[in-house]
Scaffold this motif. Structure first.
Motif, PDB file in Angstrom:
ATOM      1  N   GLY A  96      -6.804   1.726   6.678  1.00  0.00           N
ATOM      2  CA  GLY A  96      -6.058   1.144   7.922  1.00  0.00           C
ATOM      3  C   GLY A  96      -4.597   0.499   6.858  1.00  0.00           C
ATOM      4  N   THR A  97      -3.235   0.249   6.917  1.00  0.00           N
ATOM      5  CA  THR A  97      -2.533   0.175   6.268  1.00  0.00           C
ATOM      6  C   THR A  97      -2.544  -0.916   5.828  1.00  0.00           C
ATOM      7  OG1 THR A  97      -1.493  -0.416   8.583  1.00  0.00           O
ATOM      8  CG2 THR A  97      -0.430   2.259   8.049  1.00  0.00           C
ATOM      9  N   ASP A  98      -3.291  -1.901   6.180  1.00  0.00           N
ATOM     10  CA  ASP A  98      -2.559  -3.531   5.639  1.00  0.00           C
ATOM     11  C   ASP A  98      -3.494  -3.701   4.655  1.00  0.00           C
ATOM     12  OD1 ASP A  98      -0.242  -3.712   7.052  1.00  0.00           O
ATOM     13  OD2 ASP A  98      -1.533  -4.492   9.124  1.00  0.00           O
ATOM     14  N   LEU A 144       1.020  -1.128  -0.028  1.00  0.00           N
ATOM     15  CA  LEU A 144      -0.420   0.159   0.565  1.00  0.00           C
ATOM     16  C   LEU A 144       0.845   1.332  -0.020  1.00  0.00           C
ATOM     17  CD1 LEU A 144      -2.358   1.350   0.426  1.00  0.00           C
ATOM     18  CD2 LEU A 144      -1.914   1.242   2.684  1.00  0.00           C
ATOM     19  N   HIS A 145       1.958   1.252   1.015  1.00  0.00           N
ATOM     20  CA  HIS A 145       3.001   2.244   1.010  1.00  0.00           C
ATOM     21  C   HIS A 145       4.120   2.620  -0.444  1.00  0.00           C
ATOM     22  CE1 HIS A 145       2.290   2.524   5.588  1.00  0.00           C
ATOM     23  NE2 HIS A 145       0.825   2.355   5.131  1.00  0.00           N
ATOM     24  N   ALA A 146       4.311   1.574  -0.640  1.00  0.00           N
ATOM     25  CA  ALA A 146       4.723   1.987  -2.186  1.00  0.00           C
ATOM     26  C   ALA A 146       4.216   1.962  -3.103  1.00  0.00           C
ATOM     27  CB  ALA A 146       5.569   0.178  -2.722  1.00  0.00           C
ATOM     28  N   PHE A 147       2.897   1.316  -3.534  1.00  0.00           N
ATOM     29  CA  PHE A 147       2.203   1.810  -4.420  1.00  0.00           C
ATOM     30  C   PHE A 147       2.140   3.853  -4.436  1.00  0.00           C
ATOM     31  CE2 PHE A 147      -0.764  -1.926  -5.051  1.00  0.00           C
ATOM     32  CZ  PHE A 147       0.165  -2.810  -5.457  1.00  0.00           C
ATOM     33  N   LEU A 204     -11.819  12.790  -2.162  1.00  0.00           N
ATOM     34  CA  LEU A 204     -11.635  13.352  -1.857  1.00  0.00           C
ATOM     35  C   LEU A 204     -11.824  13.174   0.242  1.00  0.00           C
ATOM     36  CD1 LEU A 204     -14.381  14.740  -3.970  1.00  0.00           C
ATOM     37  CD2 LEU A 204     -12.201  15.610  -4.073  1.00  0.00           C
ATOM     38  N   PHE A 205     -12.056  12.023   0.519  1.00  0.00           N
ATOM     39  CA  PHE A 205     -12.237  11.334   1.945  1.00  0.00           C
ATOM     40  C   PHE A 205     -10.542  11.916   2.289  1.00  0.00           C
ATOM     41  CE2 PHE A 205     -16.413   8.301   1.606  1.00  0.00           C
ATOM     42  CZ  PHE A 205     -16.987   9.725   1.531  1.00  0.00           C
ATOM     43  N   ALA A 206      -9.971  11.652   1.715  1.00  0.00           N
ATOM     44  CA  ALA A 206      -8.117  11.061   1.624  1.00  0.00           C
ATOM     45  C   ALA A 206      -7.691  13.009   1.922  1.00  0.00           C
ATOM     46  CB  ALA A 206      -7.331  10.218   0.704  1.00  0.00           C
ATOM     47  N   LYS A 207      -8.149  13.915   1.250  1.00  0.00           N
ATOM     48  CA  LYS A 207      -7.838  15.444   1.024  1.00  0.00           C
ATOM     49  C   LYS A 207      -8.174  15.760   2.070  1.00  0.00           C
ATOM     50  CE  LYS A 207      -8.159  18.541  -2.134  1.00  0.00           C
ATOM     51  NZ  LYS A 207      -8.439  19.249  -3.074  1.00  0.00           N
ATOM     52  N   HIS A 221      -3.752   6.506   2.348  1.00  0.00           N
ATOM     53  CA  HIS A 221      -5.326   6.403   2.543  1.00  0.00           C
ATOM     54  C   HIS A 221      -6.513   6.753   1.501  1.00  0.00           C
ATOM     55  CE1 HIS A 221      -3.861   7.152   6.933  1.00  0.00           C
ATOM     56  NE2 HIS A 221      -3.481   8.396   6.958  1.00  0.00           N
ATOM     57  N   ALA A 222      -6.006   6.878   0.733  1.00  0.00           N
ATOM     58  CA  ALA A 222      -7.450   7.002  -0.678  1.00  0.00           C
ATOM     59  C   ALA A 222      -7.824   5.944  -1.092  1.00  0.00           C
ATOM     60  CB  ALA A 222      -6.883   8.648  -1.541  1.00  0.00           C
TER      61      ALA A 222
END
Length: 465
Positions: free
Chosen positions: A227-229, A9-12, A218-221, A181-182
């Motif tokens: 979650g991270t997993d 997720l973080h790499a993407f 838009l939620f993330a913005k 997060h998005a």
């Protein structure tokens, strides 16, 4: 959020947010052509009952400043994406994308167009976000396929929503944490089963996924966290949307990945290869399920070569990968939507007419007696092999006892057998006939041809609405 490079997720998210936008001419041309093709099919798709019903509801649910193609009322960005995404898939004439096993552009383009319209962004920004979003649709798809799709998930609705959220984050210039997060949020907005094929809900999946992608970004913005997993965790997409036997399946795919599908989410070389260059898109020659196309290409090639017609054919026998034939569940379709998922109907129409177009799937044609009498001629065999391991075979037995045969590895419209620019514009012209007058069509074509030069996408959307 602490960004972990070993977390996909973080790499993407990091690649999505930070990769350079110095794209090749091939990538930019293919991205532009994807918008030409999807807008071509959206225009007649607006006339479909499912799109009109969705638009009526969307005007109640959320007015705003974004255009829905073919409709007068301005909508909020998620509602514009919902309407345009539904129209894009309503005719099943939109492109396919192999790494995701999904209709990528029907989700990604409506989501990006809505946000670009709202934010008054340029064509260059739109094309950049499309290339990045397509990469993420492919990377997410490679992490769960081929089993995600083979087990009944409609990847357009699932993978499409998650990858398109990354494209939307790119367009909005979210930072890596916001982008993570998005993407994560989008997993909670992703869903859809293949049991909906042949109904209005299948094209609605595309609209819902496009709207979900816009909402997730838009939620993330707005600062909503997730979650991270949600991709690789034990209760993430990679397990829940593949199966508890994912580790066993992953082992089985080693050394024979199809379209880069390894059932493992990458954490390195996220942009290499660039998927729009490596795999490209399958632009549809026919307005039906892509699983029909290899067989239909084969039949029409045999018909052209051997000059047979419906009167001297005893049998058409198709041997094809089981994953293709399982999509084609309607041997005797009762309506237009079912006919698009009928191998029998489509081959019968091709045998009768020498081609298959939008008019063949009109409701008035589904009970055409000339087609119905040909349905019993068609027989099929499910072959339990990957589509890259087994080419679709078409065997036509003639009334003199002779059998002529061919096999098709890739359909017309794929990167192996691409449509020419002339053929792409011919498809555009055929799709918009009766919907756009001469002047508007000329304006739209000029804007699409030079999409990278558009300073404000809202001017294109205004013409289309």
């Amino acid at each position: 959020m602490t960004m972990n490079p070993n977390n996909p997720l973080h790499a993407f998210a990091k690649w999505t947010s930070e990769t350079n936008s110095d794209w090749s001419d091939v990538a930019l041309d293919r991205a532009r052509n994807a918008f030409i093709d999807v807008i071509a099919v959206i225009i007649p798709g607006t006339d479909e009952p499912v799109t009109r019903k969705v638009y009526d509801l969307a005007t109640e649910w959320g007015r705003g400043n974004c255009s829905a193609i073919g409709f007068p009322e301005k909508l909020s960005a998620p509602m514009a994406a919902l309407v345009n995404g539904t129209a894009a898939h309503a005719l099943d004439f939109d492109d396919n994308f192999d790494p995701a096993k999904a209709h990528a552009t029907a989700v990604l383009a409506p989501a990006l167009l809505a946000l670009a319209d709202q934010e008054k962004l340029s064509g260059t920004q739109l094309l950049d976000a499309y290339i990045v979003g397509l990469q993420m649709i492919g990377r997410v798809g490679q992490g769960v396929n081929p089993y995600h799709r083979a087990r009944g998930w409609h990847a357009t609705a699932t993978v499409g929503a998650v990858g398109s959220a990354a494209g939307c984050a790119r367009l909005l210039r979210l930072n890596p944490e916001e982008t993570a997060h998005a993407i994560s949020l989008a997993t909670s907005l992703a869903g859809g089963f293949m049991s909906q094929f042949g109904t209005m809900t299948k094209p609605l999946h595309s609209g819902l996924a496009a709207a979900g992608a816009v909402q997730a970004a838009l939620f993330a913005k707005a600062g909503i966290t997730a979650g991270t997993d949600t991709l690789h965790g034990t209760t993430g997409m990679g397990t829940l949307m593949v199966g508890q036997d994912v580790e066993e399946l992953r082992e089985g795919m080693k050394g024979k990945a199809e379209h880069g599908q390894t059932v493992t989410f990458a954490t390195t070389d996220i942009g290499n290869p660039l998927q729009i260059e490596e795999y490209g898109l399958k632009v549809k020659r026919f307005p039906n399920c892509g699983s029909i196309h290899r067989a239909l290409d084969g039949l029409l090639a045999l018909k052209a070569e051997h000059k047979f017609d419906k009167n001297n054919v005893k049998e058409i026998f198709v041997r094809a990968p089981a994953a293709h034939l399982r999509n084609l569940m309607y041997e005797k379709p009762q309506n237009s939507m079912e006919a698009k998922f009928s191998l029998e109907f489509s081959l019968a129409a091709g045998l009768l007419n020498g081609n298959v177009g939008l008019k063949d799937y009109a409701e008035s044609n589904i009970s055409n007696p000339e087609i119905l009498e040909l349905l019993p001629l068609i027989r099929k065999e499910y072959v339990e092999k990957l589509e890259t391991d087994f080419y679709t075979q078409v065997h036509v037995t003639l009334d003199n006892g002779e059998t002529v045969s061919t096999e098709v590895a890739m359909p017309v419209g794929s990167t192996a057998r691409p449509l020419s620019n002339e053929q792409l514009w011919d498809k555009f012209d055929a799709c918009v006939e009766g919907y756009l007058d001469k002047q508007i069509k000329s304006t739209v074509k000029k804007k699409l041809e030079h999409l990278a030069d558009e300073n404000d996408i809202s001017s294109l959307m205004a013409v289309l609405s």
